[in-house]
Design an enzyme around this catalytic site. Structure first.
Site, PDB file in Angstrom:
ATOM      1  N   LYS A  29      35.435  -6.673  -0.784  1.00  0.00           N
ATOM      2  CA  LYS A  29      36.006  -6.512  -2.235  1.00  0.00           C
ATOM      3  C   LYS A  29      37.537  -7.435  -2.282  1.00  0.00           C
ATOM      4  O   LYS A  29      37.575  -7.996  -3.271  1.00  0.00           O
ATOM      5  CB  LYS A  29      36.161  -5.051  -2.387  1.00  0.00           C
ATOM      6  CG  LYS A  29      35.144  -4.169  -2.556  1.00  0.00           C
ATOM      7  CD  LYS A  29      35.353  -2.833  -2.655  1.00  0.00           C
ATOM      8  CE  LYS A  29      36.374  -2.151  -1.706  1.00  0.00           C
ATOM      9  NZ  LYS A  29      35.502  -2.122  -0.296  1.00  0.00           N
ATOM     10  N   GLN A  64      37.377   1.388  -0.866  1.00  0.00           N
ATOM     11  CA  GLN A  64      36.231   2.124  -0.371  1.00  0.00           C
ATOM     12  C   GLN A  64      34.831   1.855  -1.024  1.00  0.00           C
ATOM     13  O   GLN A  64      34.906   0.618  -1.786  1.00  0.00           O
ATOM     14  CB  GLN A  64      36.201   3.626  -0.554  1.00  0.00           C
ATOM     15  CG  GLN A  64      37.164   4.280   0.645  1.00  0.00           C
ATOM     16  CD  GLN A  64      38.599   3.875   0.023  1.00  0.00           C
ATOM     17  OE1 GLN A  64      39.061   4.523  -0.975  1.00  0.00           O
ATOM     18  NE2 GLN A  64      39.526   3.770   0.739  1.00  0.00           N
ATOM     19  N   ASP A  83      33.995  -1.934   2.741  1.00  0.00           N
ATOM     20  CA  ASP A  83      34.079  -3.245   3.344  1.00  0.00           C
ATOM     21  C   ASP A  83      33.070  -4.280   3.025  1.00  0.00           C
ATOM     22  O   ASP A  83      32.670  -5.024   3.755  1.00  0.00           O
ATOM     23  CB  ASP A  83      33.878  -2.909   4.962  1.00  0.00           C
ATOM     24  CG  ASP A  83      34.940  -1.896   5.472  1.00  0.00           C
ATOM     25  OD1 ASP A  83      35.984  -2.016   4.941  1.00  0.00           O
ATOM     26  OD2 ASP A  83      34.615  -1.102   6.464  1.00  0.00           O
ATOM     27  N   SER A 120      28.743 -15.143  -1.186  1.00  0.00           N
ATOM     28  CA  SER A 120      29.750 -15.473  -0.537  1.00  0.00           C
ATOM     29  C   SER A 120      29.267 -15.898   0.907  1.00  0.00           C
ATOM     30  O   SER A 120      28.156 -15.124   1.288  1.00  0.00           O
ATOM     31  CB  SER A 120      30.736 -14.354  -0.401  1.00  0.00           C
ATOM     32  OG  SER A 120      31.890 -14.698   0.700  1.00  0.00           O
ATOM     33  N   VAL A 121      29.628 -17.205   1.395  1.00  0.00           N
ATOM     34  CA  VAL A 121      28.992 -17.742   2.761  1.00  0.00           C
ATOM     35  C   VAL A 121      29.966 -17.901   3.959  1.00  0.00           C
ATOM     36  O   VAL A 121      29.686 -18.476   4.709  1.00  0.00           O
ATOM     37  CB  VAL A 121      28.395 -18.925   2.473  1.00  0.00           C
ATOM     38  CG1 VAL A 121      26.962 -18.641   1.396  1.00  0.00           C
ATOM     39  CG2 VAL A 121      29.235 -19.848   1.860  1.00  0.00           C
ATOM     40  N   ARG A 138      37.424  -0.204  14.506  1.00  0.00           N
ATOM     41  CA  ARG A 138      36.393   0.549  14.936  1.00  0.00           C
ATOM     42  C   ARG A 138      35.022  -0.228  14.745  1.00  0.00           C
ATOM     43  O   ARG A 138      35.145  -0.910  13.556  1.00  0.00           O
ATOM     44  CB  ARG A 138      36.043   1.588  14.448  1.00  0.00           C
ATOM     45  CG  ARG A 138      37.070   2.893  14.516  1.00  0.00           C
ATOM     46  CD  ARG A 138      36.902   4.263  13.879  1.00  0.00           C
ATOM     47  NE  ARG A 138      37.200   4.155  12.499  1.00  0.00           N
ATOM     48  CZ  ARG A 138      36.920   5.051  11.415  1.00  0.00           C
ATOM     49  NH1 ARG A 138      36.250   6.078  11.889  1.00  0.00           N
ATOM     50  NH2 ARG A 138      37.238   4.841  10.292  1.00  0.00           N
ATOM     51  N   ALA A 143      42.135   1.900   3.033  1.00  0.00           N
ATOM     52  CA  ALA A 143      41.485   0.466   2.580  1.00  0.00           C
ATOM     53  C   ALA A 143      42.123  -0.423   3.407  1.00  0.00           C
ATOM     54  O   ALA A 143      43.247  -0.581   4.026  1.00  0.00           O
ATOM     55  CB  ALA A 143      41.762   0.474   1.041  1.00  0.00           C
ATOM     56  N   GLY A 144      41.100  -1.340   3.683  1.00  0.00           N
ATOM     57  CA  GLY A 144      41.692  -2.445   4.542  1.00  0.00           C
ATOM     58  C   GLY A 144      40.754  -3.888   4.048  1.00  0.00           C
ATOM     59  O   GLY A 144      39.771  -3.916   3.970  1.00  0.00           O
ATOM     60  N   HIS A 145      41.614  -4.388   3.057  1.00  0.00           N
ATOM     61  CA  HIS A 145      41.078  -5.458   2.413  1.00  0.00           C
ATOM     62  C   HIS A 145      41.433  -6.820   2.954  1.00  0.00           C
ATOM     63  O   HIS A 145      42.585  -6.886   3.043  1.00  0.00           O
ATOM     64  CB  HIS A 145      41.263  -5.446   0.674  1.00  0.00           C
ATOM     65  CG  HIS A 145      40.755  -4.156   0.225  1.00  0.00           C
ATOM     66  ND1 HIS A 145      40.947  -3.874  -1.030  1.00  0.00           N
ATOM     67  CD2 HIS A 145      39.995  -3.016   0.713  1.00  0.00           C
ATOM     68  CE1 HIS A 145      40.339  -2.779  -1.470  1.00  0.00           C
ATOM     69  NE2 HIS A 145      39.587  -2.189  -0.240  1.00  0.00           N
ATOM     70  N   THR A 193      41.045  -1.719   9.073  1.00  0.00           N
ATOM     71  CA  THR A 193      42.014  -0.801   9.299  1.00  0.00           C
ATOM     72  C   THR A 193      42.072  -0.380  10.506  1.00  0.00           C
ATOM     73  O   THR A 193      43.283  -0.126  11.158  1.00  0.00           O
ATOM     74  CB  THR A 193      41.706   0.296   8.172  1.00  0.00           C
ATOM     75  OG1 THR A 193      41.979  -0.089   6.737  1.00  0.00           O
ATOM     76  CG2 THR A 193      43.034   1.312   8.034  1.00  0.00           C
TER      77      THR A 193
END
Ligand code: GDP
Ligand code: IMO
Ligand code: MG
Length: 409
Positions: A16, A210, A13, A398-399, A288, A39-41, A285
Site C-alpha cells: 500500500k 493493514q 503488506d 507493480s514489478v 518476522r 503498520a509498516g509501509h 515492522t
C-alpha cells in the site's frame, strides 16, 4: 480525482505504501485513518527505502501534508523515533497534522499486550495497539487533546500506574508534556482540516493500514487487528463524510500473512519458500518471516464486495517469474461442499481446502517492464483471469519496490 482511498485487499503488506506514494504525486493531503505503529509501509525512492509506521506515505513529498486522523492510535515515542530515522536518511522533515481526538498508546499498553497473552495468541506486532483501542472503547483512554491539561494527565497516569504496567507516571507525564510543547501547533481539528481541503477541491489520498482480512469485524476474527481496515474506515477514522472518487484495492499477485490465524492457500513447501525468498517476505515492522501462498480469489472477491473497489493495483508480479506453473484459488471445499463465499468463522476457514486453477508460468523477469506490451503473454493471461474472476479492472501492475517499477494498464 480529489478523493482517493487505498485499501489493502488481503492480510496487510500488499505494498500500500508504494501505491499511496505513487498516487500522492499530485496530492495536497495524505491521511492515515486507522491502525497505528503496527503498520509498516515501505516506500523506495531516490533517497532510499523509508519504512513508515505512523507517517502517511504521501508526506514524504514536501508538497503533501500528512494528516493522522482520530481513528489512529498514536505512540508519541514511536512517532519521534520514526521521524529521527527519516532524518538520518537525509530526508526533510515531513509536514504533519494530528487530530486532537487521537488516542495515545502509552508504555503500559505494550506490557498489557504481553501479560494478557494477546501478543502470543494472535501473533500481534507488539506495539500496544490492541490495548490502546480497548481502553478507548472502555472510555478510559487518554487523547492528544488531554495533553492541554497536564494535571489531568498526571492524575490519569498515576491511576493507571497503580493498576500495574510497571511505569513511572511522573516520568511519562514529563515526556508527554515535552511532546506537547513540540507538537501543539500541529495538533487540532483533523476532521475540520480534511473537510476543508476537500471543499477546496484539493486532492486527498486516504491511506489504509493493514488489510481487509484483518478488519475487526469482517476479517478472520479473532485473528484480526483492532480497527476498521476497509474503506468504511475512512469515515470511521476521520469523521468526514467523504465522496470517494476512487477506491483502489491493493493485492499482491500471491498471498502473505504474518501472525496467527487461518490462511487457506498457505504453502508450506517449495512454493511458499520461493515466494518468501524472491519476494523478500519479512515484516516491515517486526522482521518476522511472512507466511506465503497462492493468490486467493475467494478472499479477493470478498474484499471487493466489502470495499467496492473502483480499480485494483496488483503488486509483486515480478516475484512469480520463473515458476513452472502459477496457481489461483477460485473456490474452497469445506466439509465436502464447494464454497464460493469467504466463510465467517475460523473453524470453517481452517477446514477450507483451496480449489485451484493452474496457469502456465513465465520465465521472463519483469523488473524492467514499463509498458503493457513488455509483459509476456502468460502474465497477461494471469491478469485477465484475475480481472474476470473478481470483476474489477487492474489499473496498475507493480514489478519492483521502486517508485518507477510500475506499469499502468
Ligand atoms: P504495505 O504494508 O502494504 O505498505 O507493504 P510493506 O511495505 O509491508 O510490504 C511490501 C514490500 O514489498 C516492501 O518491502 C516493498 O518495498 C516491496 N515491494 C513493493 N512493490 C513491489 C513489487 O512490485 N515487487 C517487489 N519485488 N517488491 C515490492
Ligand atoms: P500494514 O499496514 C500485516 C497483524 C499482526 C497480527 C494481527 C494483530 O503494514 O499492512 P496488532 O499488532 O494489530 O494487534 O496485530 O494483525 N498485523 C499486520 N499484518 N501488515 C500490517 O500492517 C499489520 N498490522 C497488524 O501480525 O496478526
Ligand atoms: Mg506492511
Amino acid at each position: 480525482m480529489p478523493a482517493t482511498a487505498v485499501i489493502g485487499a488481503q492480510w496487510g503488506d500488499e505494498a500500500k505504501g508504494k501505491i499511496v506514494h505513487l498516487l500522492a504525486r499530485e496530492a495536497q493531503v495524505c491521511v492515515r485513518f486507522n491502525g497505528g505503529p503496527n503498520a509498516g509501509h515501505t516506500v523506495t525512492d531516490a533517497l532510499g527505502t523509508a519504512r513508515l509506521h505512523l507517517v502517511p506515505s504521501g508526506a514524504l513529498y514536501p508538497h503533501c501534508l500528512g494528516v493522522i486522523g482520530h481513528g489512529v492510535v498514536v505512540d508519541p515515542w514511536a512517532l519521534e523515533g520514526e521521524l529521527g530515522e527519516l532524518k538520518a536518511q537525509g530526508r526533510s522533515q515531513p509536514r504533519l497534522f494530528l487530530s486532537e481526538r487521537c488516542h495515545l498508546i502509552l508504555p503500559h499498553h505494550r506490557v498489557l499486550e504481553e501479560e494478557e497473552g494477546t501478543a502470543a495468541r494472535l501473533g500481534t506486532t507488539r506495539r500496544g495497539v490492541g490495548p490502546a483501542y480497548t481502553e478507548r472503547t472502555a472510555r478510559q483512554g487518554l487523547r492528544l487533546a488531554d495533553l492541554r491539561h497536564p494535571a489531568h494527565v498526571r492524575e490519569r497516569l498515576e491511576e493507571l500506574a497503580r493498576r500495574g504496567g510497571g511505569f513511572d507516571p511522573h516520568a511519562v507525564a514529563r515526556e508527554l508534556s515535552q511532546f506537547w510543547e513540540g507538537w501543539s501547533s500541529s495538533i487540532g481539528d483533523g476532521q475540520g482540516l480534511i473537510g476543508e481541503a476537500l471543499d477546496r477541491g484539493e486532492h486527498v489520498v486516504f491511506e489504509g493500514a493493514q488489510g481487509t482480512l484483518l478488519d475487526l469485524d469482517f476479517g478472520t476474527y479473532p485473528y484480526v487487528t483492532s480497527s476498521t481496515t476497509t474503506v468504511h474506515g475512512v469515515g470511521w477514522g476521520t469523521g468526514v463524510r467523504v465522496e470517494l472518487d476512487r477506491v483502489v484495492g491493493v493485492t499482491k499477485a500471491y498471498t502473505t500473512r504474518v501472525g496467527e490465524g487461518p490462511f487457506p492457500t498457505e504453502d508450506h513447501g517449495a512454493v511458499g519458500e520461493w515466494l518468501r525468498r524472491k519476494g523478500n517476505e519479512y515484516g516491515a515492522t517486526t522482521g518476522r518471516p511472512r507466511r506465503c501462498g497462492w493468490l486467493d480469489l475467494v478472499a479477493l472477491r470478498y474484499a471487493h464486495r466489502l470495499n467496492r473497489f473502483s480499480e485494483l493495483a496488483l503488486t509483486k508480479l515480478d516475484v512469480l517469474s520463473g515458476l513452472e506453473e502459477v496457481k489461483i484459488c477460485t473456490s474452497y471445499r469445506v466439509g465436502g461442499r464447494r464454497v464460493e463465499d469467504f466463510p465467517a468463522t475460523v473453524e470453517e476457514l481452517a477446514q477450507a481446502e483451496p480449489i485451484y486453477q493452474t496457469l502456465r508460468g513465465w520465465k521472463e523477469e519483469l523488473a524492467r517492464a514499463r509498458s503493457p506490451e513488455e509483459l509476456p503473454e502468460r502474465t497477461r493471461a494471469f491478469l485477465t483471469w484475475v480481472e474476470n474472476a473478481v470483476g474489477v479492472k487492474i489499473r496498475w501492475v507493480s514489478v519492483g519496490p521502486g517508485t518507477d517499477d510500475v506499469i499502468v494498464l
